[in-house]
Structures are given as C-alpha cells and as structure tokens.
Design a protein around this motif. Structure first.
Motif, PDB file in Angstrom:
ATOM      1  N   GLN A   1      65.270  78.230 -27.552  1.00 35.88           N
ATOM      2  CA  GLN A   1      63.941  78.331 -27.890  1.00 35.88           C
ATOM      3  C   GLN A   1      63.452  79.785 -28.142  1.00 35.88           C
ATOM      4  N   SER A   2      64.344  80.652 -27.757  1.00 32.85           N
ATOM      5  CA  SER A   2      64.167  82.153 -27.827  1.00 32.85           C
ATOM      6  C   SER A   2      64.224  82.608 -29.483  1.00 32.85           C
ATOM      7  N   SER A   3      63.688  83.760 -29.712  1.00 35.90           N
ATOM      8  CA  SER A   3      63.479  84.165 -31.110  1.00 35.90           C
ATOM      9  C   SER A   3      64.670  84.896 -31.571  1.00 35.90           C
TER      10      SER A   3
ATOM     11  N   MET B   1      73.213 100.221 -28.711  1.00 37.11           N
ATOM     12  CA  MET B   1      72.324  99.321 -28.171  1.00 37.11           C
ATOM     13  C   MET B   1      73.124  97.906 -28.179  1.00 37.11           C
ATOM     14  N   TRP B   2      73.718  97.381 -29.340  1.00 37.83           N
ATOM     15  CA  TRP B   2      74.272  96.190 -29.318  1.00 37.83           C
ATOM     16  C   TRP B   2      75.347  96.243 -28.209  1.00 37.83           C
TER      17      TRP B   2
ATOM     18  N   LEU C   1      66.126  96.764 -28.480  1.00 37.11           N
ATOM     19  CA  LEU C   1      66.476  95.751 -28.730  1.00 37.11           C
ATOM     20  C   LEU C   1      65.409  94.734 -27.795  1.00 37.11           C
ATOM     21  N   GLN C   2      64.834  93.618 -28.405  1.00 34.45           N
ATOM     22  CA  GLN C   2      64.008  92.827 -27.549  1.00 34.45           C
ATOM     23  C   GLN C   2      64.675  91.383 -27.161  1.00 34.45           C
ATOM     24  N   GLN C   3      64.135  90.532 -26.354  1.00 36.77           N
ATOM     25  CA  GLN C   3      64.787  89.649 -25.667  1.00 36.77           C
ATOM     26  C   GLN C   3      65.525  88.723 -26.786  1.00 36.77           C
ATOM     27  N   GLY C   4      64.976  88.098 -27.765  1.00 39.16           N
ATOM     28  CA  GLY C   4      65.749  87.449 -28.700  1.00 39.16           C
ATOM     29  C   GLY C   4      66.691  88.092 -29.323  1.00 39.16           C
ATOM     30  N   ASP C   5      66.678  89.126 -29.627  1.00 44.06           N
ATOM     31  CA  ASP C   5      68.012  90.034 -30.133  1.00 44.06           C
ATOM     32  C   ASP C   5      69.165  90.133 -28.980  1.00 44.06           C
ATOM     33  N   ILE C   6      68.846  90.074 -27.845  1.00 49.05           N
ATOM     34  CA  ILE C   6      69.760  90.137 -26.598  1.00 49.05           C
ATOM     35  C   ILE C   6      70.331  88.786 -26.637  1.00 49.05           C
ATOM     36  N   ASP C   7      69.539  87.820 -26.639  1.00 46.48           N
ATOM     37  CA  ASP C   7      69.911  86.594 -26.388  1.00 46.48           C
ATOM     38  C   ASP C   7      70.791  85.988 -27.649  1.00 46.48           C
TER      39      ASP C   7
ATOM     40  N   GLY D   1      78.921  87.105 -25.955  1.00 46.95           N
ATOM     41  CA  GLY D   1      78.759  86.993 -24.232  1.00 46.95           C
ATOM     42  C   GLY D   1      78.208  88.111 -23.499  1.00 46.95           C
ATOM     43  N   MET D   2      78.390  88.387 -22.372  1.00 47.94           N
ATOM     44  CA  MET D   2      77.602  89.408 -21.407  1.00 47.94           C
ATOM     45  C   MET D   2      78.628  90.688 -21.745  1.00 47.94           C
ATOM     46  N   PRO D   3      77.866  91.674 -21.233  1.00 50.37           N
ATOM     47  CA  PRO D   3      78.792  93.141 -21.420  1.00 50.37           C
ATOM     48  C   PRO D   3      79.650  92.886 -20.153  1.00 50.37           C
TER      49      PRO D   3
END
Length: 238
Positions: A25-27, A98-99, A207-213, A220-222
């Motif tokens: 559901q995230s962008s 950022m990524w 980065l916004q939440q959708g980018d991060i998701d 995966g996570m950092p």
C-alpha cells in the motif's frame, strides 16, 4: 537474454512506461522487465549488495541500450551552467548516500569506468531531461539480476545545484537521486510525493517513505551507519 527498460525523469508522464501494480500500500513500484522484478546482487528480495559507480569522460556508445545510448563527458553540462566540478561531485555523492543510508546497498566510486556497475554521463542525444537504462539477465530464481545501469543528463537543459535558483532548471542532486533509483530497480511511483514520482518538484529534497520502502524491499535494511552528506574532498571526474 538481455532486457532493457525505458525510463525517464520529465515534467510530463512518459507514455512508454508500463506501470506495474504496487507491491504494498505504500507509494513505490518495483521495476519489472518482461514481468519480472530486477535488482543487483543476489537474486532474492531484501538482500544487500555492494556497487561501484563512475563518470563517463569521453564519448561512449552503448548499442544495447534503449536510453543513454550515446553518452559523453559531463563537462559541457558543468561549463554551460557554471557549476564547479566539486559541487557536482558533492551532489552525486549525496544522491548515492541517500539510498545507501536507508538500505542494504553500499556504493563506492571508481575511476575504472570499464568495470563500474553504474555509469553517469551526458546524453549526447539530448532526449528530454534525464534518463536511466537498466540491463538485466535471467537468474532462474525469484528475480532477475541487473548487470549494468546507465544514467545520463541532457546537455541542453538548465541545471542547478540546489532548489529555487532558476525556475527553468532542475536540481542535479534531486535528478540524480531519481535516476539512481531507476538504476537500482525502482520504477516511477505516483505523480507527486516521492523522489521516484514521475513529476519533478521542489517540495522536498530527501527520500520519502515510499522511496525508502521500495529500496528496502529490494535490498533490506542498512547494516552499517552511513554518512548522508558529502563532506570529504572528492576525487575529480577525470
């Protein structure tokens, strides 16, 4: 079998894009080539990887590319827009950082462009503002494997470092962050609201939440702490 994608950052929706359904559901939208998700490294979602990037310094032809087929040095872009090389390098470093800061990707700059995973240069064809091109190969398992990423910027557009400097221009760091997102396996998201949205805007620089998701779904996570700003002296483009 090689598979190519057509990706672009523009002020208008690119009609050639084939939209995939959102994975949650995230962008965000994962890039799918021939109906299969693609990523670097291990062909399993959520796994980390290390990538190199470099800057093209002379005219280079990529006959197997759909975008960024004819590329060259970034020098004309910097000279035309009176942008110091150090400022461009800081913008590019920050875009990769950022990524890296929110996911399991580690980036390292290399001067050996013949082995770099992601190459950045000027678009000598000058098609639109900026583009990315992704080459992948079948893995035989969950996802296919990206083997090369290209990012190219038009030489005949107005480029800025920072927001609000020229209403006819685009910020290099924002644009590079968007195109790097394509090069690591993210598709266009919604029209607005994410770095990976297909419309350029200056409402936010991070980065916004959708980018991060999206990038975490792929890598995966950092696993380590990262610097998100380019503070060290940068090695030259050439």
């Amino acid at each position: 079998m090689r598979k190519l994608s057509l990706l672009a950052l523009s002020s208008l929706l690119v009609p050639q894009i084939v939209w995939a359904q959102p994975d949650t559901q995230s962008s965000y939208r994962l890039l799918k080539l021939d109906g299969r998700v693609v990523k670097w490294g291990e062909p399993t979602l959520g796994t980390a990887t290390e990538l190199t990037y470099g800057f093209i310094t002379e005219p280079t032809q990529f006959d197997d590319a759909r975008n960024c087929q004819t590329t060259g040095s970034l020098t004309p872009i910097l000279e035309n827009n009176k942008i110091p090389e150090s400022e461009f390098l800081a913008a590019a470093t920050n875009a990769f950082a950022m990524w890296e800061s929110v996911s399991g990707i580690r980036f390292r700059k290399t001067d050996h462009t013949e082995v770099a995973d992601i190459l950045i240069g000027s678009d000598l064809g000058n098609h639109g503002w900026a583009h990315a091109d992704v080459l992948s190969v079948p893995s035989g398992v969950e996802v296919d494997t990206i083997t090369r990423g290209l990012v190219c910027l038009s030489t005949n557009k107005v480029w800025n470092v920072g927001f609000g400097k020229n209403e006819n221009g685009q910020d290099l760091q924002y644009t590079l962050t968007h195109e790097i997102g394509h090069a690591i396996g993210l598709n266009h998201a919604s029209p607005f609201g994410q770095i990976m949205s297909f419309n350029y805007g200056e409402a936010f620089a991070d980065l916004q939440q959708g980018d991060i998701d999206g990038v975490r779904r792929l890598y995966g996570m950092p696993t380590l702490s990262h610097n998100t700003l380019a503070t060290a002296e940068q090695t030259p483009l050439r």
